[in-house]
Write an enzyme that holds these catalytic residues in place. Sequence first.
Site, PDB file in Angstrom:
ATOM      1  N   GLU A   1     -25.438 135.451 -39.131  1.00  0.00           N
ATOM      2  CA  GLU A   1     -26.037 134.188 -38.723  1.00  0.00           C
ATOM      3  C   GLU A   1     -27.540 134.285 -38.932  1.00  0.00           C
ATOM      4  O   GLU A   1     -28.178 135.220 -38.438  1.00  0.00           O
ATOM      5  CB  GLU A   1     -25.757 133.893 -37.248  1.00  0.00           C
ATOM      6  CG  GLU A   1     -24.328 133.510 -36.946  1.00  0.00           C
ATOM      7  CD  GLU A   1     -24.107 133.180 -35.485  1.00  0.00           C
ATOM      8  OE1 GLU A   1     -23.042 132.628 -35.182  1.00  0.00           O
ATOM      9  OE2 GLU A   1     -24.999 133.472 -34.651  1.00  0.00           O
TER      10      GLU A   1
ATOM     11  N   ASP B   1     -32.097 128.446 -26.445  1.00  0.00           N
ATOM     12  CA  ASP B   1     -32.458 129.847 -26.637  1.00  0.00           C
ATOM     13  C   ASP B   1     -33.310 130.377 -25.494  1.00  0.00           C
ATOM     14  O   ASP B   1     -34.180 129.689 -24.963  1.00  0.00           O
ATOM     15  CB  ASP B   1     -33.214 130.018 -27.961  1.00  0.00           C
ATOM     16  CG  ASP B   1     -32.325 129.765 -29.153  1.00  0.00           C
ATOM     17  OD1 ASP B   1     -31.210 130.315 -29.157  1.00  0.00           O
ATOM     18  OD2 ASP B   1     -32.726 129.022 -30.064  1.00  0.00           O
TER      19      ASP B   1
END
Length: 269
Positions: free
Chosen positions: A49, A60
Amino acid sequence: MSRITGTFAELKRTGKKALVTFITAGDPDLATTEELIPLLAENGADIIELGVPFSDPMADGPTIQLSSERALAAGTTLSRILATVKSVRGRTQVPIVLMGYFNPIFSYGLERFAADAAAAGVDGVLLVDLPPEEAGEFKACADRHGIDVIFLLTPTSDETRIRTVTNRARGFIYYVSVTGVTGVRSGIEASVAGNVNIIKECSKVPVAVGFGIATPEQAGEVAATADGVVVGSAIVKLFEKHRGEELKGALATFVSSLKQAVDRGRYDN
């Protein structure tokens, strides 16, 4: 069959689970990213990824937020990431998934992005803020160009959401093991195994589990149930401490240890 689907199928044929590793594209710069993709694959990453840095990464935690800031400061853009993927394809055929947020893709243009990503050698896209109910136009563009659109399920996903995702899933389903943002956790939630099994009862598409997996021991525990294990923040944290050859060595050692642990979570076949 997509490269992602083929990878999971071949691993299952040999009784193994997938290790999915995350790094932020452009941290510390794209030249380093291009060097690290083959290194990750050589040391056990089955799928990679690449995080597309964004100025407002709401899903995040601090580690990946800082990584995105470093990448943006280095001049990383979506078009430059695609050029990097295209360049690295001469060195490795490991499946590459772009992971990020919808805004950069929307700004680029959905059809243009899908065409350019496919031409570069991108295999899948995971947009954390694009739910399946709103992904119709983007998914149609991606489908036309053979790119897998990967959707998220979480511990709070109800049966309706699970069926919606499993009916539209390609490549793999990403199960978020915890509520909250990305980041290292001290342990694996007890509900993970049961929830993964519920998802697998609804679909034959592989299920990979991510968020909060930080150690080989945790990776091995998750691999006992899931088809794949995603490790992100624990890898990205190495970028805070190391550079150059030291970073390559640290990544090689850590990813290799993760792969050894994931390989112990074999299928029963």
